[in-house]
Design an enzyme around this catalytic site. Structure first.
Site: not given
Length: 563
Positions: A480, A536, A540
């Site tokens: 992950c 991105h 954020d």
């Protein structure tokens, strides 16, 4: 009888020193009358210059970028005098009823060949000689998908024996050669190194010759006095060439405008070529919908639309960018050199790193954590530990799992179409391990359910396996989030590259003692530099800062990890 014909620039009227912007043929190409040879561009328009003779291009006397005028010599074409063409006339002898026919021979071969085999037979010297063209495909790979094809072991024209390797595949479990299922000649290759392949994908088309004993009498051959008999070898070669011409057709889906293999000939009007140049489109990869596969303006539009709609991660190593090629330099002219081949791991990981860096908008958030108390606790526990050793990385792994639970967007992946985010409810953390053969990234599963001791023992085991090259496929899957630690080497900060389809990666640098103001005096505190790179498109900047702040707090007070 053959004749060499000169092809000249036609009358250009008052235009002089006209730009030659494209050469549409190559030496050895066969052309028909009115096939385009070159493209000229004046201040008024672009135009193709067609050939005035059919034949084979023997010489090209111009080049792209040249200035040409009326009457300049373009090329020389070798033409054939049709009246001199000789054909062999054969009259078959009566066939006995107890002898097999050519159709029966072909049917017999079809029964033992694959469904897509092409079979042709002929009588030669009291034998039935059958040429069989068969497809060779990737065998069943089980559950493995999109397997790396790392090497092509043969070339078109090679003759291979049965069981001889054709390509080499590398899964996360092992490398393996795919052998030829029969002996024969390679007619066409449909794969190249660096591709992703799956079970059943077409590797190559091969031809094999099957000789069958024949009870049929050899057909009597009667040849006209002025005709020349075609040698047996020439006829067999012709059969193979015809088969190669069939297999060279580019395979594309009915709806796609993008050819998987560059077309050797392009048919397009000057106006279409101008549009292609404006969009930077290579017409060799565009599927034409006009007569004789001629490319229309609508084909250009459809091609561009299809390329733009492709997911960024599937555009290949070039990712759609026409970057200028790196100029090759002879470094030996400056001094002594040594060429060292990249390791297998570097060859595999390099394209992935390039793809990730180009396709993911990286942002790196820098921070640091006060690990003074953590380090004190770690040393105390190592003094009494039996059979395991706690490293600072053990605590970072546990803290990352906690931070992922608090900020679930970091424990996610972007869907293939880029329209949704896949949120994960499990916490598997990958650790980059430096090995003699290159960087390996094994995965610790279900970190949230394990204690410091369990993580320490498992980390030691997978690190040892990585360095010995004994990691299994399962050890490298399901991550992950990844941690890359350079703390044992040095440095202060760096920008780690995200390991797609993950959306973030944490870099650790060497910890150092710093004076920290406590409100009254400066106190010596051990600080750990953190470098968090994130995607991105998904995360954020504010979320990136929140994640490193949370991680810093967890490492500064490890009691928070138990809450």
């Amino acid at each position: 009888m053959s004749t060499i014909q000169d092809i000249f620039i036609p009358d250009l009227g008052g235009d002089t020193d006209v730009d030659l912007i494209d050469i549409m043929v190559s030496i050895g190409d066969t052309v028909e009358v009115e096939d385009g040879l070159i493209t000229l561009e004046t201040e008024k328009a672009s135009m193709d210059v067609p050939t005035t003779h059919s034949g084979v291009i023997k010489e090209i006397l111009v080049e792209v970028g040249a200035k040409v005028n009326s009457g300049d010599l373009i090329a020389r074409v070798e033409t054939q005098d049709e009246s001199s063409t000789n054909e062999e006339v054969s009259t078959p002898s009566p066939v006995s009823s107890d002898s097999p026919s050519l159709q029966e021979a072909e049917a017999k071969l079809e029964a033992v060949s694959n469904a897509n085999a092409e079979i042709s037979c002929q009588f030669v010297d009291e034998q039935t000689i059958c040429t069989v063209i068969e497809e060779v495909r990737i065998p069943d790979l089980g559950e493995d998908k999109d397997v790396d094809l790392i090497d092509v072991l043969v070339s078109v024209g090679d003759t291979v024996a049965k069981e001889m390797g054709l390509v080499t595949l590398e899964t996360e479990k092992a490398s393996m050669d795919v052998p030829a299922t029969f002996g024969g000649e390679i007619l066409e290759l449909y794969v190249e190194a660096g591709m992703k392949v799956n079970s059943g994908d077409l590797i190559a088309k091969m031809t094999k010759t099957v000789v069958m004993e024949n009870k049929l009498p050899t057909p009597a051959k009667t040849t006209a006095p002025t005709q020349t008999e075609v040698p047996k070898e020439t006829k067999q070669k012709s059969t193979i060439q015809e088969a190669m011409a069939k297999t060279s057709q580019v395979e594309v889906s009915a709806d796609s405008k993008v050819l998987s293999t560059k077309s050797a000939k392009v048919y397009a009007s000057p106006s279409v070529r101008k549009v292609a140049r404006e969009f930077g489109v290579d017409l060799g990869f565009v599927k034409g919908s006009g007569k004789k596969n001629r490319i229309l303006k609508d084909d250009i539009k459809a091609y561009v639309k299809e390329q733009l709609n492709k997911p960024a991660t599937s555009a290949g190593s070039g990712l759609g960018f026409n970057l200028p090629e790196l100029k090759e330099i002879d470094f030996s002219q400056f001094g002594e050199i040594e060429t060292v081949e990249l390791s297998r791991i570097q060859k595999i990981s390099g394209p992935s790193l390039h793809r990730n860096w180009v396709s993911i908008p990286h942002v790196t958030q820098f921070d640091e954590a006060d690990i003074t108390e953590l380090e004190k606790f770690r040393k105390e526990q190592n003094a009494i530990a039996d059979g395991f050793k706690l490293s600072p990385l053990v605590f970072v792994v546990k803290a990352v799992a906690k931070a992922l639970a608090i900020h679930p967007k970091f424990n996610a992946s972007l869907s293939a179409d880029g329209d949704s985010i896949i949120m994960k409810k499990y916490f598997n953390v990958a650790i980059a391990v430096d090995t003699p053969n290159g960087l390996m990234v094994p995965v610790i599963k279900d970190v949230d359910k394990k204690g410091f001791k369990d993580i320490a023992i498992e980390m030691a085991e997978i690190s040892s396996k990585a360095r010995e090259g004994k990691l299994k496929s399962a050890d490298l899957q399901g991550a992950c989030f990844t941690i890359s630690s350079l703390g044992g080497i040095g440095g202060t900060k760096f920008t780690p590259i995200i390991n797609a389809p993950e959306v973030a990666i944490l870099g650790l640098s060497k910890s150092e003692m710093k004076p920290v103001w406590d409100g009254e005096t400066f106190q010596p505190r051990l600080t750990l530099p953190l470098s968090l790179s994130y995607d991105h498109k998904v995360i954020d900047g504010a979320d990136g800062a929140r994640f490193t702040t949370t991680l810093s707090q967890l490492l500064s007070d490890i009691r928070l990890l138990s809450l």
